[in-house]
Write a protein that holds these residues in place. Structure first.
Motif, PDB file in Angstrom:
ATOM      1  N   THR A 163     -13.884   6.811   3.608  1.00 24.81           N
ATOM      2  CA  THR A 163     -14.654   6.189   2.544  1.00 24.81           C
ATOM      3  C   THR A 163     -15.522   5.094   3.141  1.00 24.81           C
TER       4      THR A 163
ATOM      5  N   MET B 113      -4.737   9.489   2.273  1.00 29.36           N
ATOM      6  CA  MET B 113      -5.234   8.779   1.096  1.00 29.36           C
ATOM      7  C   MET B 113      -4.419   7.516   0.941  1.00 29.36           C
ATOM      8  N   VAL B 114      -5.081   6.359   0.981  1.00 26.03           N
ATOM      9  CA  VAL B 114      -4.408   5.068   0.877  1.00 26.03           C
ATOM     10  C   VAL B 114      -4.763   4.441  -0.461  1.00 26.03           C
ATOM     11  N   THR B 115      -3.750   4.078  -1.229  1.00 28.20           N
ATOM     12  CA  THR B 115      -3.977   3.432  -2.522  1.00 28.20           C
ATOM     13  C   THR B 115      -3.661   1.951  -2.404  1.00 28.20           C
ATOM     14  N   THR B 116      -4.632   1.130  -2.720  1.00 29.15           N
ATOM     15  CA  THR B 116      -4.482  -0.319  -2.717  1.00 29.15           C
ATOM     16  C   THR B 116      -5.647  -0.920  -3.485  1.00 29.15           C
ATOM     17  N   GLU B 117      -5.407  -2.012  -4.133  1.00 30.09           N
ATOM     18  CA  GLU B 117      -6.482  -2.693  -4.853  1.00 30.09           C
ATOM     19  C   GLU B 117      -6.290  -4.200  -4.719  1.00 30.09           C
TER      20      GLU B 117
ATOM     21  N   ASP C  60     -10.196  -1.620  -1.225  1.00 31.39           N
ATOM     22  CA  ASP C  60     -10.053  -0.675  -2.322  1.00 31.39           C
ATOM     23  C   ASP C  60      -9.334   0.576  -1.816  1.00 31.39           C
ATOM     24  N   ASN C  61      -9.033   1.472  -2.734  1.00 31.05           N
ATOM     25  CA  ASN C  61      -8.492   2.767  -2.327  1.00 31.05           C
ATOM     26  C   ASN C  61      -9.467   3.446  -1.370  1.00 31.05           C
TER      27      ASN C  61
ATOM     28  N   LYS D 234       0.834  -1.198   0.000  1.00 27.87           N
ATOM     29  CA  LYS D 234       0.000   0.000   0.000  1.00 27.87           C
ATOM     30  C   LYS D 234       0.871   1.251   0.000  1.00 27.87           C
TER      31      LYS D 234
END
Length: 421
Positions: A301, A261-265, A270-271, A231
């Motif tokens: 989110t 803001m965390v970016t992962t998929e 998810d983000n 991540k």
């Protein structure tokens, strides 16, 4: 007539010159420093030699100095010279800033756990914090930290942190909960900027890996047995600080805003975006009392996921609720307590407190109406003690006992270092 006019003009000129001279600062002296570099301290002064004397600027200098980890107390004195000029003397009391970390506790599965570490908060005499700890709670964890808010100037600095954390964590699904061995390996760097006395900014990035391995609890379709996810987290922090300190007493207002803001998929995550704000208000109540308040409001989110970021936990928001009791995608928590110094001799202080912690959560995938549902509202109240050494930075050992007023099912002791908020 002309001679009279010139005489009056000369007298007025002398008066103005004398008045200007009386307000001129001819020297600034710093007293009491042993470890902290005088040049480092001087870099924060708004009061300057040859400037006019201004008590409001002097007071701001004192407030700024008392916020440094190396300074436990500061004050100034003004001396008038024979010619009517001023000498400013700052008197500083230093903290001891080499602090060991020693904690012992028992986990929920009766496992004996401990944490050992060492931190220096005034490295090189420039209020650089450096240190780390090792923790064993049945698993091995460690963290290394470097934070230099004034590394580049009296406004610009940076921090670097590395964490390798392992623990047993519950995840909450619709059908119940499952326990996982959880590991977080992260590297973080932040750029720090102090705009002025009240406003501070932090901006940075965190690269981390999360590993989940199923241990016990419910199982079935949709409940992963293991996860291994890389991540990337972007972080922003804005702090408005108008607090004034007098040893263990605090007064004023502070606000801290956090955005991530965390970016992962992957199949289960998810983000997502998370933000919260902590509002603090402190007020002196008589010579020995201090009223302290914190209001935390946060949203993320709203994914219907067991990985919701806001935790219901003893050490974060509600004293007595337990460890990682539940998670949510929104949180509103109000903590209030009255602190009273019941004994003080030299550097030793014994402080009592009476508190109330009130919180409500939005369930993952739920609506804002969740905040008003009685099943999501928890109220705790209790008492506590603080053992304080006012000559050692953050040397506050606290113990609180909290009891749930809403349902009466939860209660317990909470230990820690530093005030709860």
């Amino acid at each position: 007539m002309k001679q009279l006019f010139l005489s009056v003009l000369l007298v007025l000129s002398c008066c103005f010159a004398s008045y200007g001279q009386e307000k001129t600062i001819v020297s600034i002296q710093i007293n009491g420093l042993k470890k902290t570099k005088p040049s480092f301290v001087k870099s924060f002064f708004k009061t300057k030699v040859t400037a006019t004397l201004d008590s409001t600027i002097l007071e701001k200098d004192i407030i700024r100095l008392k916020r440094l980890p190396s300074i436990s107390h500061a004050y100034y004195k003004i001396k008038t010279t024979d010619d009517g000029s001023y000498e400013v003397n700052y008197f500083l009391e230093e903290n001891r800033t080499l602090i060991p970390v020693v904690n012992f506790w028992t986990t929920t599965n009766k496992q004996f756990a401990y944490k050992l570490g060492l931190y220096e908060y005034n490295f090189l005499g420039k209020n650089i914090a450096v240190g780390g700890y090792y923790q064993n709670n049945g698993y091995h964890s460690y963290e290394l930290n470097f934070r230099a808010p004034y590394l580049f100037s009296n406004k610009w600095g940076m921090s670097v942190n590395h964490l390798n954390w392992t623990s047993e964590e519950p995840l909450y699904f619709n059908a119940g909960s499952a326990n996982y061995k959880y590991q977080n390996i992260s590297f973080e760097t932040m750029l720090l900027y102090e705009a002025n006395l009240r406003n501070n900014f932090e901006l940075g990035v965190n690269f981390f890996k999360e590993i989940y391995n199923y241990k016990s609890g419910i199982t079935g379709a949709g409940i992963p047995q293991e996860l291994n996810v890389n991540k990337l987290l972007f972080k922003f922090v804005y702090t408005y600080n108008d607090l004034d300190y007098h040893y263990q007493y605090v007064s004023g207002y502070k606000s801290q805003f956090f955005a991530q803001m965390v970016t992962t998929e992957n199949q289960h995550q998810d983000n997502f975006f998370i933000a919260w704000n902590d509002f603090f208000y402190f007020r002196r109540m008589g010579p020995k009392g201090n009223w302290a308040n914190r209001l935390r409001v946060g949203l993320s989110t709203n994914n219907e996921s067991p990985f919701a970021p806001f935790a219901l936990d003893n050490n974060v928001n509600l004293r007595g609720v337990g460890i990682l009791v539940d998670r949510g995608t929104g949180s509103i928590v109000y903590n209030t307590e009255y602190r009273y110094t019941i004994f003080e001799k030299g550097s030793f202080i014994l402080q009592s407190n009476v508190f109330s912690d009130i919180g409500t959560w939005r369930t993952p995938g739920g609506g804002f109406s969740d905040f008003l549902k009685s099943k999501n509202i928890r109220v705790f109240s209790g008492v506590g003690l603080r053992v304080i050494n006012k000559k050692i930075f953050n040397a506050i050992f606290r113990i609180d006992y909290g009891y749930e007023l809403t349902k009466g099912k939860s209660k317990g002791l909470v230990f820690g270092i530093g005030q709860y908020f």
